[in-house]
Design a protein around this motif. Structure first.
Motif, PDB file in Angstrom:
ATOM      1  N   PHE A  53       0.821  -1.211   0.000  1.00 45.15           N
ATOM      2  CA  PHE A  53       0.000   0.000   0.000  1.00 45.15           C
ATOM      3  C   PHE A  53       0.858   1.266   0.000  1.00 45.15           C
ATOM      4  O   PHE A  53       0.495   2.265  -0.619  1.00 45.15           O
ATOM      5  N   GLU A  79       2.127   1.834  -3.456  1.00 40.87           N
ATOM      6  CA  GLU A  79       1.037   2.237  -4.349  1.00 40.87           C
ATOM      7  C   GLU A  79       0.427   3.579  -3.959  1.00 40.87           C
ATOM      8  O   GLU A  79      -0.455   4.085  -4.658  1.00 40.87           O
ATOM      9  N   LYS A  95      -1.415   4.143  -1.272  1.00 40.20           N
ATOM     10  CA  LYS A  95      -2.694   3.982  -0.579  1.00 40.20           C
ATOM     11  C   LYS A  95      -2.570   4.287   0.911  1.00 40.20           C
ATOM     12  O   LYS A  95      -3.561   4.610   1.566  1.00 40.20           O
TER      13      LYS A  95
END
Length: 266
Positions: free
Chosen positions: A85, A88, A90
């Motif tokens: 995450f 990415e 996120k």
């Protein structure tokens, strides 16, 4: 409109955008911090009674929030998902050792916040000369998905056998029930887990030397270079002032082993 009023209006129009930018620049960064379940007591852990995250890390960030520098939201995660995450975008941050990260070139890290010590634990005493690197054909209770820096070579060579547990609580119980020869835990988590009444009548021993001593850092997604600079500066003051040590002591005393199991009084 007079020339004076026109000049005042022109100045006002010039100043307003500048003030807006200044206000925007001083607003705290709003960031998401992924917590690898069940956390790392006493650095960062979920407190059931208060339904909040507590520990050294939340207290560090709480001080930054009071000064309107950073505003952190903690979210539940796990070690592998946190890394994915963060890469990415996120989530923004999580707590880890860089050696546990599969692609370290794709993240950035703060300066070390604490030295993280991991030991082997047993129901029987260790010899003073015990060397975990030379041990063979022993079962070690581990947590599913966790990387163990000092033991990884022995696991990969088949000298030690991993017996996986979904949680650290069940990992400790597996040791108590004789399903493995050793359990591997950091010293603070071990103190917390083996304080439970399930270990009444048992004495828990840990290895004479840690299997690893590694620095824990705040791992960040690569775009957060300005945040890293801010965190590094604030962490330096937090550590050198003694506030980090005080925070740690407020959550747990120094773990000491051998540790007799605690029994509930009648």
């Amino acid at each position: 409109m007079t020339l004076v009023r026109l000049c005042k209006l022109a100045i006002l129009l010039l100043v307003l955008p500048f003030n807006a930018k200044l206000a925007q620049a001083t607003e705290p960064y709003e960031l998401t911090f992924a917590v690898n379940t069940p956390g790392s007591f006493p650095y960062l852990y979920y407190d059931d009674p208060s339904q909040t995250y507590k520990g050294l890390v939340p207290e560090f960030f709480a001080a930054l929030k009071r000064r309107e520098l950073l505003d952190i939201t903690f979210v539940d995660s796990n070690q592998q998902r946190s890394e994915t995450f963060a890469k990415e975008g996120k989530v923004d941050l999580y707590l880890a050792n860089l050696g546990w990260v599969s692609e370290p070139s794709k993240v950035i890290t703060s300066i070390p916040i604490i030295q993280h010590k991991t030991f082997l634990y047993s129901l029987t005493p260790f010899d003073d000369e015990f060397d975990f690197a030379s041990v063979e054909n022993k079962r070690v209770c581990t947590q599913l998905g966790y990387a163990y820096t000092g033991l990884q070579a022995s696991f990969e060579a088949g000298k030690l056998l991993r017996f996986e547990s979904s949680t650290q609580d069940t990992l400790g119980l597996m040791l108590a029930k004789g399903r493995c020869d050793y359990a591997v835990l950091n010293n603070y988590n071990a103190k917390l887990i083996f304080s439970a009444p399930e270990y009444c009548g048992l004495t828990i021993h840990h290895s004479p030397k840690p299997t690893s001593t590694v620095p824990l850092t705040i791992v960040m997604r690569p775009a957060l270079h300005k945040v890293k600079a801010l965190i590094d500066e604030e962490l330096t003051g937090f550590i050198t002032s003694g506030k980090a040590t005080q925070s740690l002591a407020s959550h747990s005393s120094i773990p000491r082993f051998p540790m007799p199991g605690q029994c509930n009084s009648v």
